[in-house]
Design an enzyme around this catalytic site. Structure first.
Site, PDB file in Angstrom:
ATOM      1  N   HIS A 181       0.809  -1.219   0.000  1.00 26.07           N
ATOM      2  CA  HIS A 181       0.000   0.000   0.000  1.00 26.07           C
ATOM      3  C   HIS A 181       0.844   1.270   0.000  1.00 26.07           C
ATOM      4  CE1 HIS A 181       0.566  -0.283   4.432  1.00 26.07           C
ATOM      5  NE2 HIS A 181       0.461   1.026   4.390  1.00 26.07           N
ATOM      6  N   GLU A 219       5.976   5.386  14.156  1.00 23.96           N
ATOM      7  CA  GLU A 219       4.627   5.656  14.630  1.00 23.96           C
ATOM      8  C   GLU A 219       4.587   5.642  16.144  1.00 23.96           C
ATOM      9  OE1 GLU A 219       2.049   2.730  12.960  1.00 23.96           O
ATOM     10  OE2 GLU A 219       3.383   1.065  13.408  1.00 23.96           O
ATOM     11  N   ASP A 238       8.391  -6.483   9.106  1.00 24.38           N
ATOM     12  CA  ASP A 238       7.090  -5.834   8.982  1.00 24.38           C
ATOM     13  C   ASP A 238       7.123  -4.603   8.087  1.00 24.38           C
ATOM     14  OD1 ASP A 238       4.293  -5.663   9.742  1.00 24.38           O
ATOM     15  OD2 ASP A 238       4.842  -3.916  10.943  1.00 24.38           O
ATOM     16  N   HIS A 243       7.828  -2.301   2.486  1.00 24.39           N
ATOM     17  CA  HIS A 243       7.517  -0.894   2.231  1.00 24.39           C
ATOM     18  C   HIS A 243       8.755  -0.030   1.993  1.00 24.39           C
ATOM     19  CE1 HIS A 243       3.574  -2.044   3.384  1.00 24.39           C
ATOM     20  NE2 HIS A 243       3.732  -1.938   4.688  1.00 24.39           N
ATOM     21  N   LYS A 346       4.437  10.396  14.854  1.00 22.98           N
ATOM     22  CA  LYS A 346       4.122   9.550  13.712  1.00 22.98           C
ATOM     23  C   LYS A 346       4.534  10.290  12.454  1.00 22.98           C
ATOM     24  CE  LYS A 346       0.361   7.271  11.208  1.00 22.98           C
ATOM     25  NZ  LYS A 346      -1.075   6.913  11.187  1.00 22.98           N
TER      26      LYS A 346
END
Length: 489
Positions: A181, A219, A238, A243, A346
């Site tokens: 994403h 974050e 993760d 990403h 974040k």
């Protein structure tokens, strides 16, 4: 209301249709695309999950999800009802044979056989192979079928290969869409536009002019209800393996021949293959891993990772890496990658620091120009330049930021990254999806780091929740004369 180009009619089958991803991201994304006029009236969205529900009960859950995760001012009653009318549901254990697959087959049989059919796997990756096997067994794979795979694609090279083999046995590569994403985010896509559509940037985009690159995704939240999953993953698996390495590829790649999918993915693959290996011998100097301890975040006391987990663990919640891309363009340019839970803020961003001008005409060396591409929370571009400090009698310099918010025409908010990607799969446009060889190249680079950490070659550090990470991460940059972006603000 602005309308976008409508896609052709489709069937979207979501496995894992009662899960958090579906309710929080997928259904709201599809609703928003309907609101913008992109989803045709005869499109069908079929949820499939083990939870025993009839269609009415599933529609009620979907309605609750829209009300919970979308602003109330975009939930027009007519639009919501139009969207919910497209939903259907099948109770189905996707890992097993059974008559419930016939129920799914009956729903899909209502459409023309050449209609676009997208299977979205919002399930545990270990189920991907068995879902494909059953889709094949019940003759549900057509030439116009596509399958969307959520991360993680494995936990190491062996499991990634097994997952890819399991899916590839039934779907050719051109029908497999591995979603990330981050690639659906406007600022990430704008890396290509900023680099290759602006001679000002393109001419300076190399180690001759760039001193360092930072890629950050941190974050404030902890692992919360995902502690059991997260402890099997960790920050490196993760976030960085997928990403952040994808972002690095867009920053570092050579200009592709075109924006066709394979041209872009070939250019990204070349970057992954050029990453300098990190081994047991270099892990201590090129990587930092850490866990958060109890601290204060947004004014609230929060527990440490081990307290949340309730047992000892060697899983990192913070990872920082100094990476090197061994190509002529990036000789001697460090790429700093970091990600963290329970950070002081974040933020996701790319920071490109340029080499200072080699001039003494202003008395002192001018400050480095700095380009910041803000991915979240507020997407935009900042460029720090040197300007004259306003005064009548001296010619001193100060820095000034050119701050550009990247906005859609008409002031519309950016679509969520899933909105673009979900419909790209319908269109058959894979440019923002990950090819198999990219996944495996990323694992080839990441796996030796995991092994080095497993052997304690880079000791586990700690940092207080609400801080910006361990002191060792500061030293990682200081050893090269650099500082993390927030330290220089």
């Amino acid at each position: 209301m602005e309308h976008f180009q409508q896609v052709e009619p489709f069937d979207y089958v979501i496995f894992g249709a009662t899960g958090d991803l579906t309710m929080r991201k997928l259904l709201p994304a599809l609703y928003n695309r309907l609101r913008m006029g992109q989803i045709p009236d005869d499109a069908c969205i079929i949820g499939a999950a083990r939870t025993e529900l009839d269609r009415e009960a599933y529609v009620a859950r979907a309605r609750d999800a829209l009300e919970r995760f979308l602003p109330s001012d975009i939930l027009g009653p007519g639009l919501v009802e139009r969207f919910l009318a497209r939903l259907d549901y099948v109770t189905l254990d996707s890992s097993r044979e059974g008559p419930q697959w016939d129920a799914l087959k009956s729903l899909l049989a209502k459409a023309q056989p050449d209609r676009v059919r997208v299977y979205y796997f919002a399930t545990a990756p270990q189920l991907y192979g068995s879902i494909c096997e059953n889709l094949n067994r019940y003759e549900l794979i057509t030439p116009t079928s596509r399958v969307v795979l959520e991360k993680p694609i494995g936990t190491n090279m062996a499991t990634a290969t097994a997952i890819n083999d399991g899916v590839g046995q039934y779907f050719p590569e051109k029908q497999i869409y591995r979603i990330d994403h981050y690639l659906g985010k406007e600022t990430v896509q704008n890396v290509l536009a900023l680099r290759f559509a602006n001679p000002l940037m393109n001419a300076a985009w190399s180690g001759e002019h760039i001193e360092s690159v930072q890629i950050t995704a941190v974050e404030t939240v902890g692992v919360e209800g995902r502690a059991a999953y997260y402890d099997t993953s960790g920050a490196l698996r993760d976030m960085i393996q997928n990403h952040l390495l994808q972002v690095l590829c867009l920053v570092a790649m050579e200009a592709p021949d075109s924006l066709e999918a394979d041209a872009v993915r070939n250019a990204k693959l070349a970057v992954l293959n050029a990453l300098r290996p990190i081994t047991d011998a270099t892990a201590a100097t090129e990587t930092v891993r850490a866990q958060y301890t109890a601290g204060v975040v947004d004014g609230e006391n929060v527990p440490g990772y081990l307290e949340e987990l309730g047992k000892p663990s060697a899983t990192e919640t913070y990872a920082a890496i100094r990476a090197w891309v061994d190509t002529p363009r990036w000789k001697n340019v460090p790429f700093y990658i970091r990600t963290a839970k329970r950070s002081g803020k974040k933020v996701s961003e790319i920071v490109v620091t340029f080499r200072p001008a080699a001039t003494t005409m202003f008395g002192a060396t001018p400050a480095s120009n700095r380009l910041v591409l803000r991915i979240q929370p507020n997407e935009g571009v900042d460029l720090r330049l040197n300007v004259k400090n306003p005064a009548l009698d001296v010619f001193n310099l100060r820095t000034a930021d050119l701050d550009t918010s990247i906005r859609m025409e008409g002031g519309l908010p950016f679509p969520d990254s899933y909105e673009r990607l979900l419909l790209d799969a319908v269109r058959g446009d894979p440019v923002l999806f990950i090819r198999r060889d990219e996944v495996e190249a990323a694992w080839r680079w990441v796996e030796p780091i995991l092994e080095a950490w497993k052997h304690d070659k880079a000791p586990m550090q700690t940092y207080s929740a609400g801080s910006y990470g361990p002191e060792q991460a500061t030293q990682l940059l200081a050893s090269h004369g650099d500082t993390w972006h927030e330290a220089s603000e």
